[in-house]
Design a protein around this motif. Structure first.
Motif, PDB file in Angstrom:
ATOM      1  N   GLU A 129       3.371   5.252   4.518  1.00  0.00           N
ATOM      2  CA  GLU A 129       4.135   6.497   4.452  1.00  0.00           C
ATOM      3  C   GLU A 129       3.216   7.693   4.245  1.00  0.00           C
ATOM      4  OE1 GLU A 129       6.935   8.382   1.064  1.00  0.00           O
ATOM      5  OE2 GLU A 129       7.734   6.537   1.943  1.00  0.00           O
ATOM      6  N   LEU A 130       2.236   7.550   3.349  1.00  0.00           N
ATOM      7  CA  LEU A 130       1.293   8.640   3.089  1.00  0.00           C
ATOM      8  C   LEU A 130       0.459   8.941   4.328  1.00  0.00           C
ATOM      9  CD1 LEU A 130       0.036   7.693  -0.494  1.00  0.00           C
ATOM     10  CD2 LEU A 130       1.641   9.499   0.114  1.00  0.00           C
ATOM     11  N   LYS A 131       0.039   7.884   5.015  1.00  0.00           N
ATOM     12  CA  LYS A 131      -0.748   8.082   6.226  1.00  0.00           C
ATOM     13  C   LYS A 131       0.073   8.807   7.286  1.00  0.00           C
ATOM     14  CE  LYS A 131      -3.535   5.607   9.663  1.00  0.00           C
ATOM     15  NZ  LYS A 131      -4.023   4.268  10.106  1.00  0.00           N
ATOM     16  N   LEU A 145      -3.563  11.326   3.986  1.00  0.00           N
ATOM     17  CA  LEU A 145      -4.909  10.782   3.945  1.00  0.00           C
ATOM     18  C   LEU A 145      -5.935  11.732   4.559  1.00  0.00           C
ATOM     19  CD1 LEU A 145      -4.326   7.012   4.771  1.00  0.00           C
ATOM     20  CD2 LEU A 145      -4.668   8.094   2.558  1.00  0.00           C
ATOM     21  N   GLU A 146      -5.455  12.786   5.220  1.00  0.00           N
ATOM     22  CA  GLU A 146      -6.364  13.760   5.804  1.00  0.00           C
ATOM     23  C   GLU A 146      -6.798  14.811   4.784  1.00  0.00           C
ATOM     24  OE1 GLU A 146      -4.437  15.400   9.188  1.00  0.00           O
ATOM     25  OE2 GLU A 146      -4.037  13.435  10.102  1.00  0.00           O
ATOM     26  N   VAL A 147      -6.132  14.832   3.630  1.00  0.00           N
ATOM     27  CA  VAL A 147      -6.492  15.770   2.568  1.00  0.00           C
ATOM     28  C   VAL A 147      -7.838  15.355   1.974  1.00  0.00           C
ATOM     29  CG1 VAL A 147      -5.830  16.699   0.317  1.00  0.00           C
ATOM     30  CG2 VAL A 147      -4.092  16.269   2.062  1.00  0.00           C
ATOM     31  N   ALA A 171      -7.430  -0.390   3.330  1.00  0.00           N
ATOM     32  CA  ALA A 171      -6.875  -1.610   3.898  1.00  0.00           C
ATOM     33  C   ALA A 171      -5.346  -1.547   3.988  1.00  0.00           C
ATOM     34  CB  ALA A 171      -7.296  -2.824   3.071  1.00  0.00           C
ATOM     35  N   ASP A 172      -4.713  -1.026   2.931  1.00  0.00           N
ATOM     36  CA  ASP A 172      -3.256  -0.953   2.906  1.00  0.00           C
ATOM     37  C   ASP A 172      -2.707   0.090   3.884  1.00  0.00           C
ATOM     38  OD1 ASP A 172      -3.160  -2.906   1.025  1.00  0.00           O
ATOM     39  OD2 ASP A 172      -2.672  -1.607  -0.658  1.00  0.00           O
ATOM     40  N   ALA A 173      -3.528   1.074   4.216  1.00  0.00           N
ATOM     41  CA  ALA A 173      -3.067   2.140   5.104  1.00  0.00           C
ATOM     42  C   ALA A 173      -3.126   1.753   6.574  1.00  0.00           C
ATOM     43  CB  ALA A 173      -3.894   3.400   4.881  1.00  0.00           C
TER      44      ALA A 173
END
Length: 206
Positions: free
Chosen positions: A174-176, A181-183, A203-205
């Motif tokens: 969800e964050l990706k 993750l670009e922050v 790994a989880d992303a």
């Protein structure tokens, strides 16, 4: 024949376990053996502080050892975990028949989830008759990422560090997808907030 101290410690272990199971996963319950201050932690449930059995007594424990008149019960005092998460703590001193402190039962509540819930409720109940400016959903930095993680965990009635592996993977996806993750330093911020390594985050992303 078992001694008085051994019987007392066994009873306290059971109390600590019961409290830990009742207040999981938000409350860490720690039993300290104050007769052995260098290896005081006798049991720890819902480990939120990353400590281990056999670690030494805290400053409060040492204060009780030094002063038998130290307060028996201290409730709801402000505290913090090593990574900066806010907590509130309660410490109960246990004395033997001679009036000497021999143990302490401590409860440390992680306030992360509750602060987030308070924020969410406040936001939900706020009324703005004029409409006001719209807030961007694009993450602005580390604080926004932490808040998003907290909301995800709150929606599952848990804390970020208590998320199961499959829940953590869903969170990272969800964050990706949201571009978090670009922050700058995002992986480091997420890893610290979840209590995992950066390698696990990457790994989880995937």
């Amino acid at each position: 024949m078992r001694g008085e101290a051994e019987v007392l410690m066994d009873q306290l272990k059971q109390i600590a376990q019961g409290l830990g199971e009742t207040f999981a996963p938000f409350c860490e319950v720690v039993l300290h053996d104050l007769t052995d201050p260098q290896h005081a932690i006798l049991a720890i449930h819902n480990n939120l502080s990353a400590r281990a059995v056999g670690e030494p007594a805290t400053e409060l424990g040492l204060a009780r050892i030094a002063d038998p008149d130290y307060p028996t019960i201290l409730t709801n005092y402000p505290n913090a975990f090593a990574d900066g998460r806010q907590a509130k703590s309660t410490s109960i001193g246990i004395k033997d028949a001679r009036g000497t402190y021999v143990a302490a039962l401590c409860l440390n509540v992680d306030l992360t989830l509750f602060h987030n819930l308070q924020s969410v409720i406040g936001q939900f109940t706020r009324v703005d008759a004029q409409g006001g400016a719209r807030e961007s959903l694009k993450p602005a930095g580390a604080d926004a990422i932490r808040a998003r993680i907290d909301r995800f965990a709150a929606g599952r009635a848990t804390t970020p560090r208590a998320l199961r592996a499959e829940e953590r993977r869903a969170l990272l996806r969800e964050l990706k997808g949201a571009g978090c993750l670009e922050v700058r330093r995002a992986a480091e911020v997420i890893a610290a907030h979840l209590g995992v390594s950066r390698a696990t985050v990457y790994a989880d992303a995937k």
